[in-house]
Design an enzyme around this catalytic site. Structure first.
Site, short mmCIF file in Angstrom:
data_model
loop_
_atom_site.label_atom_id
_atom_site.label_comp_id
_atom_site.label_asym_id
_atom_site.label_seq_id
_atom_site.Cartn_x
_atom_site.Cartn_y
_atom_site.Cartn_z
N THR A 140 0.66 -1.13 0.34
CA THR A 140 0.58 0.47 0.14
C THR A 140 1.02 1.84 0.43
O THR A 140 2.17 1.56 0.91
CB THR A 140 -0.77 -0.50 1.35
OG1 THR A 140 -1.56 1.22 1.73
CG2 THR A 140 -0.10 -0.40 2.58
N ASP A 141 -0.28 2.36 -0.03
CA ASP A 141 0.83 3.83 -0.31
C ASP A 141 0.89 4.41 0.97
O ASP A 141 1.16 5.13 1.25
CB ASP A 141 0.35 5.27 -1.36
CG ASP A 141 -1.35 5.15 -0.67
OD1 ASP A 141 -2.05 4.22 0.06
OD2 ASP A 141 -2.03 5.76 -1.81
N GLU A 142 0.36 3.59 1.95
CA GLU A 142 0.07 3.67 3.42
C GLU A 142 1.42 3.46 4.19
O GLU A 142 1.56 4.30 5.38
CB GLU A 142 -0.46 3.49 3.80
CG GLU A 142 -2.05 3.43 3.44
CD GLU A 142 -3.56 2.85 3.89
OE1 GLU A 142 -3.18 3.44 5.75
OE2 GLU A 142 -4.10 3.48 3.74
#
Ligand code: NAD
Ligand code: TYD
Length: 363
Positions: A140-142
């Site tokens: 994820t980009d998180e």
């Protein structure tokens, strides 16, 4: 080695879309391993339940004996790891499952995949030069943390700075995958994607939650001021990116996946309401946006995510097929046409979660 792939978490939101697309396109056999947590749903896969190219196995990525058996039996050419605990708010209420599956589970999976890879190399050392097998880790980009309003979008070299137990557990798994390549030469690929939306999205996440609450005459809960920004990608585009990276990605590399669709949460929900006003207007003639309700903010809420997908576009020629406007319209239409699916997933455990998270105030 066969044309079979092993997919983990293939009964969840993104995994099931990926498996459905793969099998329908006739790309080969899928062994689909999923624990069937609250987020896993066999109904997502009903269209291919009897398909000869789809074999579903209920099990945990942390069950090493099971993983070893599946790898030995099916000799897959790839393992694609979607399995994870994926909801930030749940990770705030109870981080332990996130550590167990996302960190310990990924570690156990990697250990068995490493043993499998070693056995392939032992049988034919030549394959090291051009590995016919790969492990693709879906992330994820998180993991990159939060951006200020003027900051450039995340690239593959942005430093990791995860802020929630969810993103920290995903970051840990990404690091393990990277280390297994660097230390053991495991042929790995990692993708870091922005927020997905589309069919089969479990209605604990913003878009399906608000869609269903709107239709049920309930409040649409917006955390804080609703100006937090996410970068949205239609789930089928994420699946096409994974297929492309699997096919042509450079081993050991990571690829950011995104659709250049930064939107504030409040704008997303207003767009959703406008489409619903058009496709299924309220009987009282009012707009669904009347149901928007501002609620207490999420602790540690990341303000802005934005993905720079230039590497994937330039090096592998990938492009998303949908804009946010076309994708969200397809999504709303899918939910309106699949009321039985909605009815089935919103019974039981789902109600407990909604009561706990929103203190019974919005559901
Ligand atoms: P999801 O929560 O809908 O599905 C996760 C699936 O994994 C479920 O079917 C669940 O039963 C299964 N699972 C959980 N623990 C397991 C275990 N120990 N062993 C085997 N199976 C297990 O999640 P999703 O939204 O489909 O996300 C899939 C992957 O993509 C995750 O790794 C997530 O971090 C990543 N991702 C998600 C998004 C997004 O917007 N949803 C964006 C980028 C990356
Ligand atoms: P979510 O769908 O949970 O994805 P993520 O936290 O992984 O980005 O949330 C998307 C955005 O919507 C995020 O900024 C939190 C916000 N949000 C709300 O405002 N209200 C809600 O009820 C939920 C679930 C999320």
């Amino acid at each position: 080695m066969t044309n079979t792939i092993l997919v983990t978490g293939g009964a969840g939101f993104i995994g099931s879309n990926f498996v459905l697309d793969w099998v329908k396109a006739g790309l080969g056999t899928v062994i689909n391993l999923d624990k069937l947590t609250y987020a896993g749903n066999l109904e997502n896969l009903s269209a291919i339940a009897e398909h000869p190219d789809h074999l579903f196995i209920q099990g945990d990525i942390g069950d090493r004996a099971l993983i070893a058996k599946l790898l030995a039996e099916h000799k897959p050419r790839a393992v694609i790891n979607f399995a994870a605990e994926s909801h930030v708010d749940r990770s705030i209420h109870g981080p332990e499952d996130f550590i167990q599956t996302n960190v310990v589970g990924t570690f156990n999976l990697l250990e068995e995949v490493r043993a499998y890879w070693n056995s392939l190399v032992e049988a034919n050392p030549e394959i090291k030069n051009n590995p016919p097998f790969r492990f693709l880790h879906v992330s994820t980009d998180e993991v990159y943390g939060t951006l200020g309003p003027q900051d450039p979008a995340f690239t593959e070299t942005t430093q990791y700075a995860p802020n929630s137990p969810y993103s920290a557990s995903k970051a840990a798994s990404d690091h393990l995958v990277r280390a297994y390549h660097h230390t053991y030469g495991l042929p790995v690929l990692t993708t870091n994607c922005s927020n997905n939306y589309g069919p089969y999205h479990f209605p604990e996440k913003l878009i399906p939650l608000c869609l269903l609450n709107a239709l049920n005459g309930k409040p649409l809960p917006i955390y804080g001021d609703g100006q937090q920004i996410r970068d949205w990608l239609f789930v089928k585009d994420h699946c096409s990116a994974i297929r492309r990276v699997l096919e042509a990605g450079k081993l050991g590399e990571t690829y950011n996946v995104g659709g250049w669709n930064e939107k504030a949460n409040l704008d997303v929900i207003n767009t959703l309401c406008q489409i619903l006003n058009e496709l299924q207007p309220r009987t009282d003639g009012k707009g669904y946006e009347e149901q928007i309700t501002f609620v207490e903010d999420r602790p540690g809420h990341d303000r802005r995510y934005a993905i720079d997908a230039t590497k994937l576009e330039r090096e592998l020629g990938w492009k998303p097929a949908e804009t946010f406007e076309t994708g969200i319209r397809k999504t709303v239409a899918w939910y309106l046409q699949n009321q039985q699916w909605v009815h089935n997933v919103t019974s039981g455990e789902y109600r407990n979660w909604v009561n706990k998270q929103y203190s019974g105030s919005v559901a």
